[in-house]
Design an enzyme around this catalytic site. Structure first.
Site, PDB file in Angstrom:
ATOM      1  N   ARG A 161      25.472  -4.740 -25.154  1.00 38.65           N
ATOM      2  CA  ARG A 161      25.454  -4.273 -26.533  1.00 38.65           C
ATOM      3  C   ARG A 161      26.400  -5.168 -27.315  1.00 38.65           C
ATOM      4  O   ARG A 161      27.418  -5.621 -26.798  1.00 38.65           O
ATOM      5  CB  ARG A 161      25.909  -2.817 -26.629  1.00 38.65           C
ATOM      6  CG  ARG A 161      25.061  -1.839 -25.823  1.00 38.65           C
ATOM      7  CD  ARG A 161      25.649  -0.441 -25.878  1.00 38.65           C
ATOM      8  NE  ARG A 161      24.844   0.523 -25.127  1.00 38.65           N
ATOM      9  CZ  ARG A 161      25.035   0.834 -23.851  1.00 38.65           C
ATOM     10  NH1 ARG A 161      26.035   0.254 -23.171  1.00 38.65           N
ATOM     11  NH2 ARG A 161      24.260   1.710 -23.238  1.00 38.65           N
ATOM     12  N   LYS A 185      29.774   2.516 -23.177  1.00 42.26           N
ATOM     13  CA  LYS A 185      29.738   3.809 -23.850  1.00 42.26           C
ATOM     14  C   LYS A 185      30.515   4.846 -23.056  1.00 42.26           C
ATOM     15  O   LYS A 185      30.445   4.888 -21.826  1.00 42.26           O
ATOM     16  CB  LYS A 185      28.286   4.284 -24.025  1.00 42.26           C
ATOM     17  CG  LYS A 185      27.565   3.652 -25.200  1.00 42.26           C
ATOM     18  CD  LYS A 185      26.222   4.332 -25.415  1.00 42.26           C
ATOM     19  CE  LYS A 185      25.531   3.831 -26.680  1.00 42.26           C
ATOM     20  NZ  LYS A 185      24.242   4.528 -26.895  1.00 42.26           N
ATOM     21  N   HIS A 254      20.331  -6.169 -30.854  1.00 43.87           N
ATOM     22  CA  HIS A 254      19.654  -5.261 -29.937  1.00 43.87           C
ATOM     23  C   HIS A 254      18.322  -5.833 -29.471  1.00 43.87           C
ATOM     24  O   HIS A 254      17.866  -5.516 -28.363  1.00 43.87           O
ATOM     25  CB  HIS A 254      19.460  -3.889 -30.587  1.00 43.87           C
ATOM     26  CG  HIS A 254      19.678  -2.762 -29.626  1.00 43.87           C
ATOM     27  ND1 HIS A 254      20.909  -2.480 -29.069  1.00 43.87           N
ATOM     28  CD2 HIS A 254      18.819  -1.863 -29.073  1.00 43.87           C
ATOM     29  CE1 HIS A 254      20.808  -1.450 -28.253  1.00 43.87           C
ATOM     30  NE2 HIS A 254      19.550  -1.063 -28.228  1.00 43.87           N
ATOM     31  N   ARG A 257      19.085  -7.698 -26.482  1.00 42.87           N
ATOM     32  CA  ARG A 257      19.259  -6.770 -25.352  1.00 42.87           C
ATOM     33  C   ARG A 257      17.891  -6.384 -24.789  1.00 42.87           C
ATOM     34  O   ARG A 257      17.689  -6.352 -23.567  1.00 42.87           O
ATOM     35  CB  ARG A 257      20.026  -5.550 -25.828  1.00 42.87           C
ATOM     36  CG  ARG A 257      20.303  -4.497 -24.755  1.00 42.87           C
ATOM     37  CD  ARG A 257      21.318  -3.493 -25.315  1.00 42.87           C
ATOM     38  NE  ARG A 257      21.360  -2.232 -24.588  1.00 42.87           N
ATOM     39  CZ  ARG A 257      22.085  -2.014 -23.492  1.00 42.87           C
ATOM     40  NH1 ARG A 257      22.802  -2.993 -22.978  1.00 42.87           N
ATOM     41  NH2 ARG A 257      22.090  -0.826 -22.918  1.00 42.87           N
ATOM     42  N   HIS A 280      22.793   1.900 -18.631  1.00 40.73           N
ATOM     43  CA  HIS A 280      22.043   3.094 -19.000  1.00 40.73           C
ATOM     44  C   HIS A 280      22.451   4.264 -18.102  1.00 40.73           C
ATOM     45  O   HIS A 280      22.487   4.123 -16.884  1.00 40.73           O
ATOM     46  CB  HIS A 280      20.533   2.864 -18.844  1.00 40.73           C
ATOM     47  CG  HIS A 280      19.949   2.013 -19.922  1.00 40.73           C
ATOM     48  ND1 HIS A 280      18.757   1.334 -19.773  1.00 40.73           N
ATOM     49  CD2 HIS A 280      20.386   1.722 -21.182  1.00 40.73           C
ATOM     50  CE1 HIS A 280      18.481   0.668 -20.884  1.00 40.73           C
ATOM     51  NE2 HIS A 280      19.456   0.886 -21.743  1.00 40.73           N
ATOM     52  N   TYR A 289      11.054  -0.425 -20.492  1.00 40.31           N
ATOM     53  CA  TYR A 289      10.822  -1.867 -20.454  1.00 40.31           C
ATOM     54  C   TYR A 289       9.695  -2.233 -19.500  1.00 40.31           C
ATOM     55  O   TYR A 289       9.080  -3.284 -19.645  1.00 40.31           O
ATOM     56  CB  TYR A 289      12.112  -2.590 -20.075  1.00 40.31           C
ATOM     57  CG  TYR A 289      13.169  -2.441 -21.135  1.00 40.31           C
ATOM     58  CD1 TYR A 289      13.069  -3.121 -22.347  1.00 40.31           C
ATOM     59  CD2 TYR A 289      14.246  -1.588 -20.953  1.00 40.31           C
ATOM     60  CE1 TYR A 289      14.012  -2.956 -23.337  1.00 40.31           C
ATOM     61  CE2 TYR A 289      15.206  -1.422 -21.941  1.00 40.31           C
ATOM     62  CZ  TYR A 289      15.087  -2.111 -23.127  1.00 40.31           C
ATOM     63  OH  TYR A 289      16.018  -1.944 -24.111  1.00 40.31           O
TER      64      TYR A 289
END
Length: 312
Positions: A161, A185, A254, A257, A280, A289
């Site tokens: 990110r 995160k 993004h 990414r 994730h 994806y």
């Protein structure tokens, strides 16, 4: 009017749950929106189920908010009232009997096609010059264009990110520039790897020059004023690069990414490894994806060649 102690809630989320800066800002914005609604409609505690349903209609019909925004604002509000009730049981949550379903259209990520990626990587000043010797005295300034391309390369191979990348310190990168410690995160740390030998060399030389300037605790990437590069500033650089190269829609961090994940899927990398790389929390987030990668599907079907098998 209900007293929304949203600052205390935001502080609790930061201190007790380690919620990231951008999420905290969204929480505060969501609760301020609800506070304006309660003031305009002269609502008072205790709020009822009907008040929450009225707020949902307000978001949907009057503000014409997108489904994802509506869901986020309701989730934030529900979390706030659960937190408040936990602190004081005499203040029950109005969400107790509320069941609201918000249908969110499933949007596929938009990776950057390979041709565009090649064009970006082949721009002028696309590679940081490697010096035979690096030191404080001979560290020549690196152009911002070259740094921008270096960041793009790192986004492509690591899937970071942009906030994770711009928050990097010099000491987060290993001395050989083969791996990077990332604070993701929720304060979760993970290791990402830089697999390309040429990129490792480029990053290592940049790292040595930056270390000579600022030491291990300084930001890895700086803006033109010598302060930490911010995500918004890098997005502006990408828009300028997009205009210069005639790229539409314009490049975003993004999308790089998304490209990182899609390229790895197309090269046959296990999806759980990609999940770890991207940070994730859920495999379901990564699985999207697989649907995007038509190139990988075509290669797999050509390799299988079921008609050829049946003929033999």
């Amino acid at each position: 009017m209900p007293c929304l102690d949203y600052r205390a809630f935001v502080n609790a989320c930061r201190d007790e749950r380690g919620v990231g800066h951008h999420t905290l800002r969204a929480y505060a914005q969501d609760l301020r929106t609800f506070a304006r609604f309660t003031e305009a409609h002269h609502l008072s505690d205790p709020l009822s189920k009907d008040d929450i349903l009225a707020y949902h209609r307000h978001l949907r019909d009057e503000l014409c908010a997108k489904p994802a925004t509506i869901e986020r604002r309701l989730v934030t509000l529900k979390s706030y009232y659960a937190w408040r009730e936990d602190r004081n049981s005499a203040l029950p949550s109005p969400f107790t009997d509320v069941r609201i379903s918000v249908r969110i259209p499933r949007r596929l990520p938009r990776p950057i096609n390979r041709g565009t990626l090649k064009a970006v990587l082949q721009t002028d000043e696309g590679r940081i010059a490697l010096r035979a010797k690096t030191g404080a005295d001979d560290a020549a300034p690196v152009s911002q264009n070259a740094v921008t391309i270096l960041i793009i390369k790192l986004l492509i191979v690591t899937g970071l990110r942009i906030s994770e990348l711009t928050n990097l310190k010099i000491g987060d990168v290993s001395h050989d520039a083969c791996q990077i410690l990332v604070n993701g995160k929720g304060g979760k740390e993970r290791i990402v790897f830089v697999p390309n030998r040429e990129l490792q060399e480029e990053l290592r030389h940049f790292l040595e020059a930056r270390y000579a300037q600022g030491g291990s605790s300084a930001p890895l990437f700086l803006n033109t004023e010598g302060r930490r590069l911010r995500s918004a500033t890098f997005r502006k650089r990408l828009r300028a690069l997009s205009r210069r190269l005639g790229i539409e829609p314009h490049l975003t961090p993004h999308r790089f990414r998304h490209s990182a994940a899609t390229l790895l899927i197309e090269e046959g990398i296990d999806i759980r490894m990609i999940q770890a790389l991207l940070g994730h929390a859920s495999l379901r987030t990564t699985e999207i994806y697989v649907r995007v990668s038509n190139h990988a599907l075509r290669r797999a079907l050509e390799h299988a060649d079921v008609l050829g098998v049946l003929r033999n």
